[in-house]
Design an enzyme around this catalytic site. Sequence first.
Site, PDB file in Angstrom:
ATOM      1  N   PHE A   1      -4.882  19.497 -28.209  1.00 35.59           N
ATOM      2  CA  PHE A   1      -5.754  19.490 -27.038  1.00 35.59           C
ATOM      3  C   PHE A   1      -5.191  20.469 -26.008  1.00 35.59           C
ATOM      4  O   PHE A   1      -4.032  20.382 -25.627  1.00 35.59           O
ATOM      5  CB  PHE A   1      -5.801  18.057 -26.485  1.00 35.59           C
ATOM      6  CG  PHE A   1      -6.732  17.842 -25.317  1.00 35.59           C
ATOM      7  CD1 PHE A   1      -7.599  18.816 -24.867  1.00 35.59           C
ATOM      8  CD2 PHE A   1      -6.739  16.618 -24.664  1.00 35.59           C
ATOM      9  CE1 PHE A   1      -8.447  18.598 -23.794  1.00 35.59           C
ATOM     10  CE2 PHE A   1      -7.580  16.379 -23.590  1.00 35.59           C
ATOM     11  CZ  PHE A   1      -8.436  17.368 -23.151  1.00 35.59           C
ATOM     12  N   CYS A   2      -6.028  21.416 -25.566  1.00 38.60           N
ATOM     13  CA  CYS A   2      -5.654  22.380 -24.524  1.00 38.60           C
ATOM     14  C   CYS A   2      -4.422  23.179 -24.966  1.00 38.60           C
ATOM     15  O   CYS A   2      -4.422  23.749 -26.051  1.00 38.60           O
ATOM     16  CB  CYS A   2      -5.439  21.645 -23.201  1.00 38.60           C
ATOM     17  SG  CYS A   2      -5.206  22.719 -21.767  1.00 38.60           S
ATOM     18  N   ILE A   3      -3.345  23.194 -24.181  1.00 41.27           N
ATOM     19  CA  ILE A   3      -2.156  23.942 -24.583  1.00 41.27           C
ATOM     20  C   ILE A   3      -1.525  23.328 -25.826  1.00 41.27           C
ATOM     21  O   ILE A   3      -0.841  24.008 -26.591  1.00 41.27           O
ATOM     22  CB  ILE A   3      -1.139  24.020 -23.428  1.00 41.27           C
ATOM     23  CG1 ILE A   3      -0.014  25.013 -23.771  1.00 41.27           C
ATOM     24  CG2 ILE A   3      -0.572  22.662 -23.080  1.00 41.27           C
ATOM     25  CD1 ILE A   3       0.962  25.245 -22.631  1.00 41.27           C
TER      26      ILE A   3
ATOM     27  N   GLY B   1      -3.277  22.541 -28.329  1.00 44.19           N
ATOM     28  CA  GLY B   1      -3.960  23.277 -29.390  1.00 44.19           C
ATOM     29  C   GLY B   1      -3.364  24.655 -29.601  1.00 44.19           C
ATOM     30  O   GLY B   1      -3.300  25.146 -30.731  1.00 44.19           O
TER      31      GLY B   1
END
Length: 598
Positions: free
Chosen positions: A330-332, A334
């Site tokens: 998720f987000c960073i 990812g």
Amino acid sequence: MTEGETPGPEKVAHEISALAEQTRHVIEDFWQRQFDEAKEGGFALVDPNSVTRAFIDFGVRLMSDPARLIQAQLGFLQTQTELWQRMLMRAQGEDARPMIAPESGDRRFKDRAWDEELLFDYLKQSYLLSAEWMRGLVNEVGDQDPEAKERISFYTRQFTSALSPTNFALTNPMVLQKARESGGRNLVEGLKHLLSDLERGKGRLKISMADESAFRVGENVAASDGQVVFQNELMQLIQYAPTTETVFKRPLLLVPPWINKFYILDLQPKNSFIRHAVDQGHTVFTISWANPTKAHAEIAFEDYLRKGPLAAMQAIEDATGEREINVLGFCIGGILVSTLLGHLAAKGEDGRIKSATFLTSLFDFKDVGEARVFIDDRQIAQIEKRIAEKGFLEGHHMADMFSMMRENDLIWSFVVNNYLMGREPMAFDLLYWNSDATRLPAAMLVEYLKAFYQENRLREPGGLTIAGTPIDLSQVKTPVYLMAAKEDHIAPWKSCYAGTQLFAGPRRFLLAASGHIAGVINPPAARKYGHWINTKLPKEADAWLEDAIWQEGSWWPDWYRWLKAKAGKQVPARVVGEGGLEPIEPAPGSYVKVRASD
């Protein structure tokens, strides 16, 4: 005291005395903070010199074409004159259509008085026309450096948002009505809230977004049943207890961002992504990152890979006997998972991950939206100098940056609610999480800003070397599911879509409605928002959206269907602690409870 009741003289004197004493403490804290900041060389995430230079250059360019400036000023006067004439017509009972209306989603002017009462309608339209004129003036000046223009546009918006009539007691009809009803108690209570927020921030205004007394981590947020089964100095690994008799063979590892705390994925049972995944029969593990201190100053991005998902994969194998897993970032988190896939592909071990899911994760940093305003060369140098001394970036700097990207929703709405209306903040789990900030280690942050944001090396084959291997996403054949959010102001969806052109294996892209958080945390039972699907993956994101099909409701069921084919057969549910790892402590663990203020 009930609302509207007039306090007696003794009560008034006591309140004034208490507020005076509280004000004295706040002023002392404020000056002490200024002294401490000056001693440390001063620091703000926004470099005032950079902003000043950009506006000076803008002013020079504007003055270089006097005719255009005069024309713009005449246009402004003409527009304001026409508005005044329409207001006079309306005052005389004639029909006068509005010249301008708030944009869709602008909740500042939702009170009926802004439309029904002549004075407030005039204030609203005059403000909106003025703000539109200022934006147009910025856009009309040509031959500007794109980054400078973006910076000027951003701070012009901050200026116009701050001057909205909704932000002032005498020009906000809701505030005036509340003052009449309460005898001005709302303003007294608002002053108390303001002083309390200044006290909490020790001289820095720390606006209360949520009623923090309403939530306890591990009790009514981050409360899914599980155990910490592994830990190192950078993370704790949580294994969640099953809720089904059988589970899929391959465990699911969640890699959340370390810019925020993991429990955005585990707020309350009704909107817990983790609880929902467990209920679907997945053996869920999640990483809970440490809140860095000065001892973490030299932690690099590579350390997050080695001591994060790589260490977690080995721990999962020890706990379940399974070498193959599915992973979600998720987000960073990812971005970290993408480097994990590149690392494993380079080592010939990419078969260990049977699928990877990316939630609002960037792959092309050419367009990162308004985040670019905060990361030019000068500001990164300033950040680097600051964190070299402390060893980390304080949590409030990142929180302030994200708030400025949505200033009306995340700053000014709370100013009105807390300080002008005198209301208590809401008991809202998402805003409680949003206020629970995390620090960022020095080495990792500088490396991340330079290598990813400035140099955009993730998308280049071999552009990064991490954990001893070149990262080349074109060599990754793992099936990937990429989810983005259309209104995302942190990870623009088109920059997330770029991932569809980088990986070599099967790819599925889904675009959810709403933003960076609400688009992701959207359980099916809520029946909110919707999403677009298109199995074709053209090179350009706009072409993908043009042919995409709109689907009502949450994107979660689509992902579960996709993930089911990668999750393996059904096996008996795994009892936490009966595998190869002994529980260390109950979920959510101790790392997540460390606050940035500690």
